[in-house]
Design an enzyme around this catalytic site. Structure first.
Site, PDB file in Angstrom:
ATOM      1  N   ASP A 166       4.821  -4.961   3.463  1.00  0.00           N
ATOM      2  CA  ASP A 166       3.684  -4.068   3.764  1.00  0.00           C
ATOM      3  C   ASP A 166       2.372  -4.589   3.164  1.00  0.00           C
ATOM      4  O   ASP A 166       1.393  -4.803   3.888  1.00  0.00           O
ATOM      5  CB  ASP A 166       3.955  -2.652   3.235  1.00  0.00           C
ATOM      6  CG  ASP A 166       4.899  -1.867   4.145  1.00  0.00           C
ATOM      7  OD1 ASP A 166       4.916  -2.158   5.353  1.00  0.00           O
ATOM      8  OD2 ASP A 166       5.612  -0.982   3.645  1.00  0.00           O
ATOM      9  N   LYS A 196      12.803   3.463   2.116  1.00  0.00           N
ATOM     10  CA  LYS A 196      12.414   2.178   1.513  1.00  0.00           C
ATOM     11  C   LYS A 196      12.921   2.021   0.073  1.00  0.00           C
ATOM     12  O   LYS A 196      13.324   0.925  -0.320  1.00  0.00           O
ATOM     13  CB  LYS A 196      10.893   2.006   1.558  1.00  0.00           C
ATOM     14  CG  LYS A 196      10.357   1.858   2.976  1.00  0.00           C
ATOM     15  CD  LYS A 196       8.858   1.586   2.989  1.00  0.00           C
ATOM     16  CE  LYS A 196       8.317   1.598   4.400  1.00  0.00           C
ATOM     17  NZ  LYS A 196       6.895   1.284   4.497  1.00  0.00           N
TER      18      LYS A 196
HETATM   19  P1  NAP Z   1       1.920   8.773   0.303  1.00  0.00           P
HETATM   20  O1  NAP Z   1       2.770   7.957  -0.596  1.00  0.00           O
HETATM   21  O2  NAP Z   1       2.346  10.151   0.646  1.00  0.00           O
HETATM   22  O3  NAP Z   1       0.440   8.834  -0.351  1.00  0.00           O
HETATM   23  C1  NAP Z   1      -0.558   9.605   0.231  1.00  0.00           C
HETATM   24  C2  NAP Z   1      -1.883   9.374  -0.496  1.00  0.00           C
HETATM   25  O4  NAP Z   1      -2.903  10.085   0.215  1.00  0.00           O
HETATM   26  C3  NAP Z   1      -1.901   9.904  -1.922  1.00  0.00           C
HETATM   27  O5  NAP Z   1      -2.745   9.076  -2.704  1.00  0.00           O
HETATM   28  C4  NAP Z   1      -2.515  11.282  -1.752  1.00  0.00           C
HETATM   29  O6  NAP Z   1      -3.179  11.762  -2.898  1.00  0.00           O
HETATM   30  C5  NAP Z   1      -3.548  10.998  -0.671  1.00  0.00           C
HETATM   31  N1  NAP Z   1      -3.897  12.193   0.069  1.00  0.00           N
HETATM   32  C6  NAP Z   1      -3.132  12.890   0.942  1.00  0.00           C
HETATM   33  N2  NAP Z   1      -3.827  13.926   1.434  1.00  0.00           N
HETATM   34  C7  NAP Z   1      -5.045  13.904   0.854  1.00  0.00           C
HETATM   35  C8  NAP Z   1      -6.205  14.707   0.962  1.00  0.00           C
HETATM   36  N3  NAP Z   1      -6.231  15.757   1.784  1.00  0.00           N
HETATM   37  N4  NAP Z   1      -7.287  14.368   0.237  1.00  0.00           N
HETATM   38  C9  NAP Z   1      -7.274  13.295  -0.590  1.00  0.00           C
HETATM   39  N5  NAP Z   1      -6.201  12.497  -0.738  1.00  0.00           N
HETATM   40  C10 NAP Z   1      -5.101  12.796  -0.019  1.00  0.00           C
HETATM   41  O7  NAP Z   1       1.706   8.044   1.714  1.00  0.00           O
HETATM   42  P2  NAP Z   1       1.682   6.464   1.975  1.00  0.00           P
HETATM   43  O8  NAP Z   1       3.039   6.023   2.331  1.00  0.00           O
HETATM   44  O9  NAP Z   1       0.983   5.827   0.856  1.00  0.00           O
HETATM   45  O10 NAP Z   1       0.829   6.375   3.332  1.00  0.00           O
HETATM   46  C11 NAP Z   1      -0.557   6.678   3.341  1.00  0.00           C
HETATM   47  C12 NAP Z   1      -1.151   6.415   4.724  1.00  0.00           C
HETATM   48  O11 NAP Z   1      -1.088   5.029   5.005  1.00  0.00           O
HETATM   49  C13 NAP Z   1      -0.408   7.104   5.872  1.00  0.00           C
HETATM   50  O12 NAP Z   1      -1.362   7.637   6.753  1.00  0.00           O
HETATM   51  C14 NAP Z   1       0.350   5.984   6.537  1.00  0.00           C
HETATM   52  O13 NAP Z   1       0.514   6.208   7.927  1.00  0.00           O
HETATM   53  C15 NAP Z   1      -0.579   4.807   6.298  1.00  0.00           C
HETATM   54  N6  NAP Z   1       0.153   3.540   6.295  1.00  0.00           N
HETATM   55  C16 NAP Z   1      -0.243   2.560   7.147  1.00  0.00           C
HETATM   56  C17 NAP Z   1       0.422   1.364   7.172  1.00  0.00           C
HETATM   57  C18 NAP Z   1      -0.008   0.297   8.136  1.00  0.00           C
HETATM   58  O14 NAP Z   1       0.799  -0.609   8.396  1.00  0.00           O
HETATM   59  N7  NAP Z   1      -1.211   0.303   8.638  1.00  0.00           N
HETATM   60  C19 NAP Z   1       1.509   1.136   6.310  1.00  0.00           C
HETATM   61  C20 NAP Z   1       1.872   2.148   5.419  1.00  0.00           C
HETATM   62  C21 NAP Z   1       1.193   3.353   5.430  1.00  0.00           C
HETATM   63  P3  NAP Z   1      -2.368  12.561  -4.052  1.00  0.00           P
HETATM   64  O15 NAP Z   1      -1.726  11.503  -4.901  1.00  0.00           O
HETATM   65  O16 NAP Z   1      -3.421  13.318  -4.752  1.00  0.00           O
HETATM   66  O17 NAP Z   1      -1.365  13.439  -3.357  1.00  0.00           O
END
Ligand code: NAP
Length: 445
Positions: free
Chosen positions: A107, A71
């Site tokens: 998104d 992206k």
């Molecule tokens: P990302 O950039 O890797 O961010 C992950 C986030 O989750 C960070 O804030 C991270 O905290 C936190 N995190 C991860 N493991 C954790 C834990 N064990 N305890 C507490 N916090 C934790 O990922 P992303 O792209 O934002 O995606 C996040 C989620 O959203 C994914 O599951 C993805 O599938 C979902 N999503 C859904 C859609 C939809 O259309 N519904 C669209 C996009 C994403 P830290 O900063 O401390 O590492």
């Protein structure tokens, strides 16, 4: 679908990309709206996004969605960037107009539309976001753009929460964004990956939320996450993550085609991605029930249940051992017990052993609760091709010649004919089989 020389090409790039449900969402919109487009998935390796964009121009591909991990690169490489995507520094949608590629980010707007679909509006509201990653940025900026009054970011790594709050404040100075807790929030939104394919919950409690708050999760697998379960049982209204996935696709589709997606099509996408009743897969050994079942689960978010695995768990031994120790009748009795215990399940994909339908009661019990029963059919040559030499784990085939196996298959034909649909998988790829089943389930054929 009738593809001709005039059919307009759309697609998604990512790595990996084979798990993406974007092709199903977009091709369904194409079909429902009767447009001359087609949508495919393209695996593009890291470092090759530039080449993919060149290809998009050269092949006159009208639109591409962009998924992980491209992206940011797509944003950096496209010719023009929409102002909202520019604030994000990331694009998930590329539109090619006469060789000029413009990038968008749908998104966050998809999340806002998903809220609107459920009748919620964030204007003037106080919102708490759990997480500060890429999705949190998209959701937070879109909420700010749509008039949220206050945004609190709560994240495991506090510095990232502070950085995101600063970013939101920079672009939307009227919004009070800060890295703090969720006391008094009207909306709580989980954007962390906690709960994805697990029962983990990103919040220990919901104390402090307003009593009429809405709790949202953008995690969509499972459809009802531990957070949503906790919120529901505490009396809060909830919004699941599938709506964001659907609506980011809907907005992208509107950008590709210039046409508004009608409500009926959007409703259909919601129904398609959430099974109301269970889908039961049965059929002879080696017809691909497990692979097709897992693909169906990827499309619908349903739970996959394999009755043979449950039987083995219940008996504490493998199926060949059960046959060896107790014989086939005993196995069939346990199988009937297990199948009947699943009758009340809603919205699961249930794969049964090939002989389960011999007892009509089994299938009737599932059907009585609304399940649709699909039988995967193949000729015995195809079955043997699929299972190879591995007949030792299949007690009814072990040591049998192919002609003896053919007799067994023939003896089950009447039972298989009792199912709601028979799907011939002899010449079919597993993905196509899953798509076909979903179409039949949805009543499209
Ligand atoms: P990302 O950039 O890797 O961010 C992950 C986030 O989750 C960070 O804030 C991270 O905290 C936190 N995190 C991860 N493991 C954790 C834990 N064990 N305890 C507490 N916090 C934790 O990922 P992303 O792209 O934002 O995606 C996040 C989620 O959203 C994914 O599951 C993805 O599938 C979902 N999503 C859904 C859609 C939809 O259309 N519904 C669209 C996009 C994403 P830290 O900063 O401390 O590492």
């Amino acid at each position: 679908m009738n593809i001709t020389g005039k059919t307009v090409q759309l697609g998604v790039i990512g790595n990996p990309v084979s798990h993406s449900i974007s092709p199903q969402l977009h091709n369904t919109m194409i079909e429902k709206m009767q447009l001359d487009y087609t949508y495919s998935a393209y695996r593009v390796r890291e470092g090759e996004v530039g080449k993919a964009l060149e290809g998009m121009r050269a092949l006159n591909i009208r639109g591409l969605n962009v998924t992980i991990p491209h992206k940011i690169t797509a944003h950096d490489l496209c010719d023009e960037v929409d102002p909202f995507a520019k604030k994000m520094g990331a694009c998930n949608t590329l539109v090619n107009t006469n060789g000029v590629i413009k990038g968008y980010n749908t998104d966050g707007p998809g999340f806002v539309r998903a809220l609107a679909y459920k009748g919620f509006c964030v204007k003037g509201k106080s919102v708490a976001i759990l997480g500060a990653g890429g999705a949190a940025a998209g959701v937070g900026m879109a909420l700010a753009k749509n008039g949220a009054a206050k945004i609190a970011i709560v994240n495991r790594t506090r510095e990232k929460a502070e950085a995101l709050a600063r970013k939101i404040n920079r672009y939307y100075p009227n919004v009070a964004a800060a890295a703090e807790g969720f006391d008094g929030a009207d909306f709580l939104i989980n954007t962390t990956s906690v709960g994805m394919n697990s029962n983990d919950c990103p919040a220990e409690s919901l104390t402090g939320l307003k009593s009429d708050a809405v709790v949202c999760d953008i995690v969509y697998c499972p459809r009802e996450t531990a957070l949503l379960k906790m919120a529901k049982s505490a009396g809060y209204r909830t919004v699941g993550g599938i709506g964001m996935l659907i609506n980011q696709a809907v907005i992208a589709f509107e950008l590709f085609t210039g046409k508004e997606v009608d409500n009926e099509t959007v409703n259909y996408l919601y129904r398609m991605t959430e099974l109301e009743n269970s889908i039961v897969l049965t059929g002879f050994m080696g017809t691909g029930k497990t692979t097709v079942g897992k693909r169906l689960c990827a499309l619908t978010g349903a739970q996959f249940i394999d009755t043979d695995a449950l039987i083995e768990e219940k008996e504490g031994m493998s199926i060949p051992k059960i046959f060896e120790k107790h014989g086939e009748k005993y196995f069939r009795d346990v199988e009937s017990e297990v199948i009947k215990s699943l009758a009340g399940y809603k919205g699961a994909v249930i794969s049964t052993g090939g002989g389960a339908v011999i007892r009509r009661d089994n299938i009737d019990a599932l059907r009585a609760c609304g399940a649709k029963v699909f039988c995967l059919c193949a000729d015995i040559e195809r079955v043997y091709k699929n299972i190879g030499d591995n007949t030792s784990s299949r007690p009814l085939l072990n040591g049998k010649t192919i002609d003896e196996a053919r007799v067994l298959l023939e003896s089950r034909k009447d039972a298989y004919a009792n199912c709601d649909w028979a799907i011939d998988v002899t010449e079919c790829e597993k993905e196509q089989t899953a798509d076909k089943i979903l179409e039949l389930y949805m009543g499209r054929d």
